[in-house]
Design a protein around this motif. Structure first.
Motif, PDB file in Angstrom:
ATOM      1  N   THR A  83      30.855  48.091  57.482  1.00  9.90           N
ATOM      2  CA  THR A  83      30.731  46.984  58.167  1.00  9.90           C
ATOM      3  C   THR A  83      31.793  46.677  59.097  1.00  9.90           C
ATOM      4  O   THR A  83      32.919  47.143  58.824  1.00  9.90           O
ATOM      5  N   SER A  86      35.507  42.063  59.170  1.00 10.27           N
ATOM      6  CA  SER A  86      36.508  42.012  58.972  1.00 10.27           C
ATOM      7  C   SER A  86      37.184  40.759  57.520  1.00 10.27           C
ATOM      8  O   SER A  86      38.107  40.874  56.674  1.00 10.27           O
ATOM      9  N   THR A  88      37.358  39.175  53.869  1.00  9.84           N
ATOM     10  CA  THR A  88      37.412  39.269  53.075  1.00  9.84           C
ATOM     11  C   THR A  88      35.913  39.713  51.915  1.00  9.84           C
ATOM     12  O   THR A  88      35.344  40.481  51.237  1.00  9.84           O
ATOM     13  N   ASP A  90      32.747  39.201  52.802  1.00 13.30           N
ATOM     14  CA  ASP A  90      31.798  39.912  53.123  1.00 13.30           C
ATOM     15  C   ASP A  90      31.591  40.983  52.570  1.00 13.30           C
ATOM     16  O   ASP A  90      30.759  41.846  51.744  1.00 13.30           O
ATOM     17  N   ARG A  91      33.104  41.685  52.486  1.00 13.39           N
ATOM     18  CA  ARG A  91      33.384  42.553  51.713  1.00 13.39           C
ATOM     19  C   ARG A  91      32.784  42.865  49.882  1.00 13.39           C
ATOM     20  O   ARG A  91      32.536  43.677  49.349  1.00 13.39           O
ATOM     21  N   GLY A  94      29.560  42.347  49.964  1.00  6.57           N
ATOM     22  CA  GLY A  94      28.609  44.173  49.072  1.00  6.57           C
ATOM     23  C   GLY A  94      28.947  44.315  48.289  1.00  6.57           C
ATOM     24  O   GLY A  94      28.362  44.855  46.680  1.00  6.57           O
ATOM     25  N   ASP A 101      32.376  50.728  47.172  1.00  2.00           N
ATOM     26  CA  ASP A 101      33.086  50.485  47.862  1.00  2.00           C
ATOM     27  C   ASP A 101      32.314  50.374  48.998  1.00  2.00           C
ATOM     28  O   ASP A 101      31.202  50.324  49.698  1.00  2.00           O
ATOM     29  N   TYR A 102      33.304  49.917  49.953  1.00  3.37           N
ATOM     30  CA  TYR A 102      33.331  49.539  51.686  1.00  3.37           C
ATOM     31  C   TYR A 102      34.215  50.274  52.696  1.00  3.37           C
ATOM     32  O   TYR A 102      35.161  50.401  52.417  1.00  3.37           O
ATOM     33  N   ALA A 104      35.445  49.747  56.807  1.00  8.60           N
ATOM     34  CA  ALA A 104      35.372  48.354  57.705  1.00  8.60           C
ATOM     35  C   ALA A 104      34.849  49.170  59.357  1.00  8.60           C
ATOM     36  O   ALA A 104      35.876  50.483  59.920  1.00  8.60           O
ATOM     37  N   ALA A 198      38.571  43.412  44.759  1.00  8.12           N
ATOM     38  CA  ALA A 198      37.346  44.541  44.461  1.00  8.12           C
ATOM     39  C   ALA A 198      37.378  44.661  42.876  1.00  8.12           C
ATOM     40  O   ALA A 198      35.980  44.941  42.622  1.00  8.12           O
TER      41      ALA A 198
END
Length: 233
Positions: A83, A86, A88, A90-91, A94, A101-102, A104, A198
């Motif tokens: 992604t 930045s 949080t 949006d993460r 997901g 996991d993600y 950036a 997370a």
């Protein structure tokens, strides 16, 4: 599994990035396929199984979060989101959709490689047929510790790679309180509040599969001020 036996799917609408990632991962021993958008990825996934999907969030048409949610309806294949955002939130969106996991953008290719290998190491090994099952009873849920399998009655409960790893961690220390920081470390993640948040998201998702009332958890309990505890029957 051995990381270098893995077949990866790269989904990114940027042809240059897609090509660079494909070449880099092939050089590091992976079998790699690529898709230019979500629709292309759906066609590929209809005919092939993968060990991990690297998926860009921001794509024309269907975005990566929507595709992740659709994948989770039928598959537990690990998903690593890329992604440019930045924030949080949006993460977290997901992770709630089912990503494991993600990462950036922009990122170093070596960091992507480390993340991929860490996820693949969390995947449960194929069980030996002669291993006697060790079961945890969680209401109408049965969890086979040796095989890493969860059942509700006669129906298997699908677990993502991260959910499977969390169950292994909790079942190994059933009845003990595990802090968020401890869980982050056991999962092989970087330390920090973002990763601890997370973990909270992953716990929420796991409770939906474990608990009859996820908002009033009986088996995966919150220990106020300390962390979480698995409390089997």
């Amino acid at each position: 599994m051995s990381e270098n036996d893995a077949h990866l799917l790269i989904v990114d609408d940027d042809e240059r990035i897609r090509g660079l990632l494909q070449k880099f991962l092939i050089r590091n021993g992976f079998l790699v396929s690529a898709a230019r958008d979500a629709a292309h990825a759906r066609r590929i996934l209809s005919g092939l199984d993968f060990d991990l999907i690297v998926l860009d969030v921001m794509m024309p048409g269907e975005d990566g979060i929507s595709l992740t949610r659709a994948i989770r309806e039928t598959s537990t294949v690990p998903v690593l989101l890329l992604t440019a955002r930045s924030e949080t939130e949006d993460r977290i969106a997901g992770l709630e959709a089912g990503a494991d996991d993600y990462l950036a953008k922009p990122f170093e290719p070596k960091e992507l490689l480390l993340r991929i290998n860490a996820i693949l190491r969390r995947m449960p090994d194929a069980p030996a047929d002669d291993v006697a099952p060790k079961l945890l009873s969680l209401g109408d849920i049965r969890y086979d510790i040796e095989r890493g399998e969860m059942w509700r009655g006669e129906e298997p409960v699908r677990l993502t790679a991260t959910e499977s790893q969390l169950m292994r961690i909790f079942s190994a220390k059933a009845g003990e309180t595990l802090s968020r920081a401890n869980l982050v470390e056991e999962l092989g993640r970087d330390k920090g509040q973002a990763q601890e948040r997370a973990v909270d998201v992953q716990i929420t998702r796991l409770r939906r599969k474990l608990e009859s009332d996820p908002k009033q958890p009986r088996y995966l309990q919150t220990v106020r001020g300390s962390g979480y505890m698995l409390a089997p029957d």
